[in-house]
Design a protein around this motif. Structure first.
Motif, PDB file in Angstrom:
ATOM      1  N   MET A   1     -15.660 118.724  35.574  1.00 24.48           N
ATOM      2  CA  MET A   1     -14.500 119.593  34.482  1.00 24.48           C
ATOM      3  C   MET A   1     -15.272 119.960  33.436  1.00 24.48           C
ATOM      4  O   MET A   1     -16.363 119.462  33.270  1.00 24.48           O
ATOM      5  N   SER A   2     -14.860 121.303  33.191  1.00 19.10           N
ATOM      6  CA  SER A   2     -15.732 121.843  31.994  1.00 19.10           C
ATOM      7  C   SER A   2     -15.432 121.640  30.759  1.00 19.10           C
ATOM      8  O   SER A   2     -14.320 121.333  30.362  1.00 19.10           O
ATOM      9  N   TRP A   3     -16.427 121.443  30.020  1.00 16.39           N
ATOM     10  CA  TRP A   3     -16.228 120.735  28.677  1.00 16.39           C
ATOM     11  C   TRP A   3     -15.528 121.817  27.534  1.00 16.39           C
ATOM     12  O   TRP A   3     -14.730 121.561  26.766  1.00 16.39           O
ATOM     13  N   LYS A   4     -15.786 123.069  27.986  1.00 16.62           N
ATOM     14  CA  LYS A   4     -15.234 124.207  27.104  1.00 16.62           C
ATOM     15  C   LYS A   4     -13.654 124.018  27.558  1.00 16.62           C
ATOM     16  O   LYS A   4     -12.875 124.269  26.403  1.00 16.62           O
ATOM     17  N   ALA A   5     -13.141 123.872  28.920  1.00 14.07           N
ATOM     18  CA  ALA A   5     -11.879 123.849  28.990  1.00 14.07           C
ATOM     19  C   ALA A   5     -11.320 122.685  28.449  1.00 14.07           C
ATOM     20  O   ALA A   5     -10.104 122.960  27.866  1.00 14.07           O
ATOM     21  N   LEU A   6     -12.006 121.484  28.430  1.00 13.59           N
ATOM     22  CA  LEU A   6     -11.194 120.251  27.912  1.00 13.59           C
ATOM     23  C   LEU A   6     -11.131 120.370  26.395  1.00 13.59           C
ATOM     24  O   LEU A   6     -10.210 120.015  25.963  1.00 13.59           O
ATOM     25  N   ALA A   7     -12.063 120.974  25.727  1.00 14.90           N
ATOM     26  CA  ALA A   7     -12.125 121.273  24.387  1.00 14.90           C
ATOM     27  C   ALA A   7     -10.928 122.252  23.901  1.00 14.90           C
ATOM     28  O   ALA A   7     -10.336 121.958  22.777  1.00 14.90           O
TER      29      ALA A   7
ATOM     30  N   LEU B   1      -7.010 122.831  33.587  1.00 14.76           N
ATOM     31  CA  LEU B   1      -7.914 121.729  33.867  1.00 14.76           C
ATOM     32  C   LEU B   1      -8.149 121.530  35.417  1.00 14.76           C
ATOM     33  O   LEU B   1      -9.304 121.370  35.897  1.00 14.76           O
ATOM     34  N   GLN B   2      -7.325 122.029  36.228  1.00 12.40           N
ATOM     35  CA  GLN B   2      -7.189 122.047  37.696  1.00 12.40           C
ATOM     36  C   GLN B   2      -8.303 123.168  38.206  1.00 12.40           C
ATOM     37  O   GLN B   2      -9.160 123.014  38.804  1.00 12.40           O
ATOM     38  N   ARG B   3      -8.295 124.337  37.673  1.00  9.71           N
ATOM     39  CA  ARG B   3      -9.399 125.249  37.649  1.00  9.71           C
ATOM     40  C   ARG B   3     -10.700 124.759  37.394  1.00  9.71           C
ATOM     41  O   ARG B   3     -11.821 125.053  38.026  1.00  9.71           O
ATOM     42  N   GLY B   4     -10.668 124.231  36.265  1.00 10.30           N
ATOM     43  CA  GLY B   4     -12.055 123.618  35.861  1.00 10.30           C
ATOM     44  C   GLY B   4     -12.803 122.729  36.750  1.00 10.30           C
ATOM     45  O   GLY B   4     -13.985 122.326  36.710  1.00 10.30           O
ATOM     46  N   ARG B   5     -11.867 121.829  37.422  1.00 10.00           N
ATOM     47  CA  ARG B   5     -12.304 120.829  38.362  1.00 10.00           C
ATOM     48  C   ARG B   5     -13.142 121.526  39.720  1.00 10.00           C
ATOM     49  O   ARG B   5     -13.808 120.798  40.265  1.00 10.00           O
TER      50      ARG B   5
END
Length: 65
Positions: free
Chosen positions: A1-7, A60-64
């Motif tokens: 998971m991308s930290w940018k997406a999560l942030a 978040l799915q795309r980041g995974r």
């Protein structure tokens, strides 16, 4: 998971929470009963929250992957 997406999703959630409080206060300012406040608030913010949840899941799915 991308930290940018999560942030980004976390920041968007904070902004959405703040906006939700402001919308509630706007409806509550001129209402005379609880139903004058709650019904329009739910009709307004329900779809906004549903769309935000779906968008966050997609991001978040795309980041995974």
């Amino acid at each position: 998971m991308s930290w940018k997406a999560l942030a980004g999703v976390g920041f968007a959630l904070i902004v959405l929470l703040y906006g939700t409080v402001l919308v509630f206060l706007a409806f509550d300012r001129n209402s005379h009963s609880a139903s004058d406040t709650i019904r329009p608030f739910i009709i307004t913010m329900g779809p906004v929250w549903a769309l935000a949840i779906v968008a966050a899941r997609v991001i978040l799915q795309r980041g995974r992957n």
